[in-house]
Motif scaffolding. Structure first.
Motif, PDB file in Angstrom:
ATOM      1  N   THR A  42      77.927  78.226  67.014  1.00  0.00           N
ATOM      2  CA  THR A  42      78.646  79.345  66.625  1.00  0.00           C
ATOM      3  C   THR A  42      78.868  78.920  64.943  1.00  0.00           C
ATOM      4  O   THR A  42      78.115  79.864  64.208  1.00  0.00           O
ATOM      5  CB  THR A  42      80.383  78.746  66.958  1.00  0.00           C
ATOM      6  OG1 THR A  42      80.469  78.748  68.300  1.00  0.00           O
ATOM      7  CG2 THR A  42      81.011  80.165  66.311  1.00  0.00           C
ATOM      8  N   GLN A  43      78.754  77.433  64.406  1.00  0.00           N
ATOM      9  CA  GLN A  43      78.485  77.526  63.007  1.00  0.00           C
ATOM     10  C   GLN A  43      77.463  77.808  62.845  1.00  0.00           C
ATOM     11  O   GLN A  43      77.492  78.751  61.045  1.00  0.00           O
ATOM     12  CB  GLN A  43      79.146  75.775  62.449  1.00  0.00           C
ATOM     13  CG  GLN A  43      80.831  75.778  62.515  1.00  0.00           C
ATOM     14  CD  GLN A  43      81.401  73.917  62.687  1.00  0.00           C
ATOM     15  OE1 GLN A  43      79.963  73.242  62.393  1.00  0.00           O
ATOM     16  NE2 GLN A  43      82.435  73.928  62.845  1.00  0.00           N
ATOM     17  N   THR A  44      76.917  77.861  63.183  1.00  0.00           N
ATOM     18  CA  THR A  44      75.855  77.759  62.361  1.00  0.00           C
ATOM     19  C   THR A  44      75.348  79.800  62.823  1.00  0.00           C
ATOM     20  O   THR A  44      74.255  79.455  61.432  1.00  0.00           O
ATOM     21  CB  THR A  44      73.702  77.473  63.138  1.00  0.00           C
ATOM     22  OG1 THR A  44      74.546  75.981  63.685  1.00  0.00           O
ATOM     23  CG2 THR A  44      73.116  76.914  62.833  1.00  0.00           C
ATOM     24  N   ALA A  45      75.345  80.068  63.563  1.00  0.00           N
ATOM     25  CA  ALA A  45      75.347  81.300  63.559  1.00  0.00           C
ATOM     26  C   ALA A  45      75.692  82.196  62.792  1.00  0.00           C
ATOM     27  O   ALA A  45      75.689  83.750  61.675  1.00  0.00           O
ATOM     28  CB  ALA A  45      76.148  82.105  65.642  1.00  0.00           C
ATOM     29  N   VAL A  46      77.725  81.523  62.351  1.00  0.00           N
ATOM     30  CA  VAL A  46      78.690  82.140  60.501  1.00  0.00           C
ATOM     31  C   VAL A  46      77.344  82.131  59.683  1.00  0.00           C
ATOM     32  O   VAL A  46      77.390  82.578  58.866  1.00  0.00           O
ATOM     33  CB  VAL A  46      79.354  81.445  60.957  1.00  0.00           C
ATOM     34  CG1 VAL A  46      80.232  82.168  58.977  1.00  0.00           C
ATOM     35  CG2 VAL A  46      80.256  81.832  62.387  1.00  0.00           C
ATOM     36  N   THR A  47      76.962  80.593  59.586  1.00  0.00           N
ATOM     37  CA  THR A  47      75.670  80.536  58.071  1.00  0.00           C
ATOM     38  C   THR A  47      75.139  81.180  58.059  1.00  0.00           C
ATOM     39  O   THR A  47      74.365  81.816  56.946  1.00  0.00           O
ATOM     40  CB  THR A  47      75.577  78.642  58.519  1.00  0.00           C
ATOM     41  OG1 THR A  47      77.090  78.947  58.911  1.00  0.00           O
ATOM     42  CG2 THR A  47      74.940  78.827  56.967  1.00  0.00           C
ATOM     43  N   LEU A  48      74.062  81.650  59.549  1.00  0.00           N
ATOM     44  CA  LEU A  48      73.163  82.341  59.933  1.00  0.00           C
ATOM     45  C   LEU A  48      73.369  83.842  59.361  1.00  0.00           C
ATOM     46  O   LEU A  48      72.577  84.567  58.741  1.00  0.00           O
ATOM     47  CB  LEU A  48      72.277  82.116  60.534  1.00  0.00           C
ATOM     48  CG  LEU A  48      71.375  81.120  61.065  1.00  0.00           C
ATOM     49  CD1 LEU A  48      70.845  80.651  62.869  1.00  0.00           C
ATOM     50  CD2 LEU A  48      70.452  81.002  60.305  1.00  0.00           C
ATOM     51  N   LYS A  49      74.976  84.585  59.642  1.00  0.00           N
ATOM     52  CA  LYS A  49      74.577  85.717  59.515  1.00  0.00           C
ATOM     53  C   LYS A  49      74.797  85.900  58.658  1.00  0.00           C
ATOM     54  O   LYS A  49      74.981  86.776  57.361  1.00  0.00           O
ATOM     55  CB  LYS A  49      75.806  86.219  60.263  1.00  0.00           C
ATOM     56  CG  LYS A  49      76.609  87.132  60.294  1.00  0.00           C
ATOM     57  CD  LYS A  49      77.917  87.573  60.825  1.00  0.00           C
ATOM     58  CE  LYS A  49      78.498  89.220  60.814  1.00  0.00           C
ATOM     59  NZ  LYS A  49      79.994  89.435  61.150  1.00  0.00           N
ATOM     60  N   GLY A  50      75.736  84.657  57.462  1.00  0.00           N
ATOM     61  CA  GLY A  50      76.515  84.788  55.754  1.00  0.00           C
ATOM     62  C   GLY A  50      74.810  85.291  54.935  1.00  0.00           C
ATOM     63  O   GLY A  50      74.934  85.973  53.686  1.00  0.00           O
ATOM     64  N   GLN A  51      74.473  84.410  55.250  1.00  0.00           N
ATOM     65  CA  GLN A  51      72.153  83.961  54.782  1.00  0.00           C
ATOM     66  C   GLN A  51      71.989  85.347  54.789  1.00  0.00           C
ATOM     67  O   GLN A  51      71.169  86.337  53.457  1.00  0.00           O
ATOM     68  CB  GLN A  51      71.679  82.972  54.811  1.00  0.00           C
ATOM     69  CG  GLN A  51      72.631  81.804  55.069  1.00  0.00           C
ATOM     70  CD  GLN A  51      72.032  80.168  55.231  1.00  0.00           C
ATOM     71  OE1 GLN A  51      70.631  80.982  56.439  1.00  0.00           O
ATOM     72  NE2 GLN A  51      71.886  79.351  55.359  1.00  0.00           N
ATOM     73  N   THR A  52      71.416  86.136  55.869  1.00  0.00           N
ATOM     74  CA  THR A  52      71.568  87.109  56.603  1.00  0.00           C
ATOM     75  C   THR A  52      71.947  88.728  55.266  1.00  0.00           C
ATOM     76  O   THR A  52      71.059  89.394  54.657  1.00  0.00           O
ATOM     77  CB  THR A  52      71.097  87.078  57.729  1.00  0.00           C
ATOM     78  OG1 THR A  52      70.784  86.317  58.823  1.00  0.00           O
ATOM     79  CG2 THR A  52      70.654  88.816  57.831  1.00  0.00           C
ATOM     80  N   GLU A  53      73.319  88.240  54.877  1.00  0.00           N
ATOM     81  CA  GLU A  53      74.253  89.303  54.586  1.00  0.00           C
ATOM     82  C   GLU A  53      73.472  89.570  52.773  1.00  0.00           C
ATOM     83  O   GLU A  53      72.879  90.536  52.029  1.00  0.00           O
ATOM     84  CB  GLU A  53      75.156  89.871  54.983  1.00  0.00           C
ATOM     85  CG  GLU A  53      75.730  89.602  55.807  1.00  0.00           C
ATOM     86  CD  GLU A  53      77.283  89.925  56.351  1.00  0.00           C
ATOM     87  OE1 GLU A  53      78.105  88.637  55.067  1.00  0.00           O
ATOM     88  OE2 GLU A  53      77.688  89.830  57.116  1.00  0.00           O
ATOM     89  N   GLN A  54      73.614  87.978  52.615  1.00  0.00           N
ATOM     90  CA  GLN A  54      73.239  87.612  51.269  1.00  0.00           C
ATOM     91  C   GLN A  54      71.922  87.941  50.646  1.00  0.00           C
ATOM     92  O   GLN A  54      71.518  88.585  50.099  1.00  0.00           O
ATOM     93  CB  GLN A  54      73.583  86.050  50.947  1.00  0.00           C
ATOM     94  CG  GLN A  54      72.728  85.259  49.203  1.00  0.00           C
ATOM     95  CD  GLN A  54      73.309  83.971  49.495  1.00  0.00           C
ATOM     96  OE1 GLN A  54      73.869  83.924  49.548  1.00  0.00           O
ATOM     97  NE2 GLN A  54      73.255  83.616  47.932  1.00  0.00           N
ATOM     98  N   MET A  55      70.817  88.131  51.840  1.00  0.00           N
ATOM     99  CA  MET A  55      69.276  88.465  51.684  1.00  0.00           C
ATOM    100  C   MET A  55      69.153  89.697  51.878  1.00  0.00           C
ATOM    101  O   MET A  55      68.386  90.578  50.786  1.00  0.00           O
ATOM    102  CB  MET A  55      68.489  87.561  52.462  1.00  0.00           C
ATOM    103  CG  MET A  55      67.943  86.360  52.636  1.00  0.00           C
ATOM    104  SD  MET A  55      66.846  85.970  51.148  1.00  0.00           S
ATOM    105  CE  MET A  55      65.894  86.647  51.478  1.00  0.00           C
ATOM    106  N   GLY A  56      70.341  90.815  52.771  1.00  0.00           N
ATOM    107  CA  GLY A  56      70.109  91.934  52.202  1.00  0.00           C
ATOM    108  C   GLY A  56      70.707  92.379  50.989  1.00  0.00           C
ATOM    109  O   GLY A  56      70.134  93.810  50.192  1.00  0.00           O
ATOM    110  N   ARG A  57      71.878  92.110  49.927  1.00  0.00           N
ATOM    111  CA  ARG A  57      72.285  91.852  49.069  1.00  0.00           C
ATOM    112  C   ARG A  57      70.647  91.614  48.032  1.00  0.00           C
ATOM    113  O   ARG A  57      71.056  92.687  47.162  1.00  0.00           O
ATOM    114  CB  ARG A  57      72.980  91.783  48.568  1.00  0.00           C
ATOM    115  CG  ARG A  57      74.674  92.346  49.504  1.00  0.00           C
ATOM    116  CD  ARG A  57      76.157  91.530  48.970  1.00  0.00           C
ATOM    117  NE  ARG A  57      76.044  90.196  48.741  1.00  0.00           N
ATOM    118  CZ  ARG A  57      76.464  88.609  49.348  1.00  0.00           C
ATOM    119  NH1 ARG A  57      77.013  89.620  50.421  1.00  0.00           N
ATOM    120  NH2 ARG A  57      76.801  87.601  50.162  1.00  0.00           N
ATOM    121  N   ILE A  58      70.470  90.809  48.010  1.00  0.00           N
ATOM    122  CA  ILE A  58      69.307  90.314  47.272  1.00  0.00           C
ATOM    123  C   ILE A  58      68.696  91.164  46.902  1.00  0.00           C
ATOM    124  O   ILE A  58      67.103  92.058  46.532  1.00  0.00           O
ATOM    125  CB  ILE A  58      69.003  88.408  47.201  1.00  0.00           C
ATOM    126  CG1 ILE A  58      69.886  88.154  47.015  1.00  0.00           C
ATOM    127  CG2 ILE A  58      67.972  89.012  46.928  1.00  0.00           C
ATOM    128  CD1 ILE A  58      69.653  86.589  47.563  1.00  0.00           C
TER     129      ILE A  58
END
Length: 269
Positions: A170-186
């Motif tokens: 679950t923690q890994t999924a949350v971290t990956l989701k945050g990183q995905t959103e950050q990559m989207g903004r970039i």
């Protein structure tokens, strides 16, 4: 019969080891009759079982050596070797049957697999024996309860491991989701920068085209002015030149000074 066979040194060694094991089996089963304690009988049977496994392995080696030397030996000698092999297999089978008899007399619960090969002519499978020790009912119940407790502990540990694995996932999924959103903004910012660069490039090109057009116009006007000035200068220097037309709006120079100069000189006197 074995003493009459002409064997190679390797075959002789294997054959001798098989005969030694058979003698040990014979002596072991004779001693087993005199043992009264069931635990000692079980231990003696385990030792004899090891001897039978060794005999089985040696008989297989004996058979391989026979096949390797089959082309070198005459047919009659090969037949004698095969007969000797069959004799050893029968002797080993007799010890296997004797062992089963002793196992039944001991009253132990055994599940055994002793495969003697295709058609019962050659042992090919390893023996697999599962034994249960003679216990009282109370001992069996205690052992069963202990096994159940150990099983419950293993299950609890497995549950904890599964819960920890789920939590980490679950923690890994949350971290990956945050990183995905950050990559989207970039990526969006990069798209905006790329669009701005394209607009700036188009603007620079447009300005360049306008500057080039203005320079061309200024150059053209400069050439026209230079041409007009050149024509005026030529007309002033050489007014009688008919090859150059008069410029519209510019009157030719008056030849008054020359006309006066050509009159009669007496008039000035």
């Amino acid at each position: 019969m074995a003493t009459e066979l002409q064997m190679s040194p390797q075959l002789e060694q294997i054959h001798g080891e098989i005969k030694d094991n058979f003698r040990a089996l014979s002596n072991g089963f004779q001693r087993l009759d005199n043992i009264k304690d069931s635990n000692r009988q079980s231990k003696q049977l385990e030792e004899l079982t090891g001897k039978m496994r060794e005999c089985k392995r040696l008989i297989k080696e004996f058979d391989r050596e026979i096949k390797d030397e089959e082309n070198k030996n005459p047919p009659e000698l090969n037949k004698q070797f095969n007969d000797e092999k069959q004799s050893m297999i029968k002797e080993l089978n007799s010890y296997v049957a004797l062992r089963k008899t002793f196992l039944n007399s001991l009253g132990n619960k055994r599940v055994e697999l002793f495969d003697m090969g295709a058609g019962g002519s050659e042992p090919i499978a390893e023996e697999n024996v599962q034994m249960a020790s003679a216990m009282s009912n109370q001992e069996l119940i205690g052992a069963g309860v202990k096994t159940m407790d150990e099983t419950d502990q293993v299950i609890e540990r497995s549950k904890k491991v599964v819960e920890q694995t789920i939590e980490v996932g679950t923690q890994t999924a949350v971290t990956l989701k945050g990183q995905t959103e950050q990559m989207g903004r970039i990526m969006n910012e990069l798209d905006t920068i790329q669009f701005s660069i394209k607009k700036a490039s188009q603007l620079v090109k447009e300005i360049g085209r306008q500057v080039a057009t203005d320079k061309c116009i200024m150059l053209f006007l400069f050439l026209i002015v230079c041409g007009v000035i050149a024509i005026i200068v030529v007309k002033i220097v050489n007014p009688n030149n008919k090859d150059i037309r008069d410029i519209p709006g510019l009157a030719p120079p008056a030849p008054s000074r020359r006309l006066l100069y050509l009159r009669d000189p007496e008039h000035f006197a």
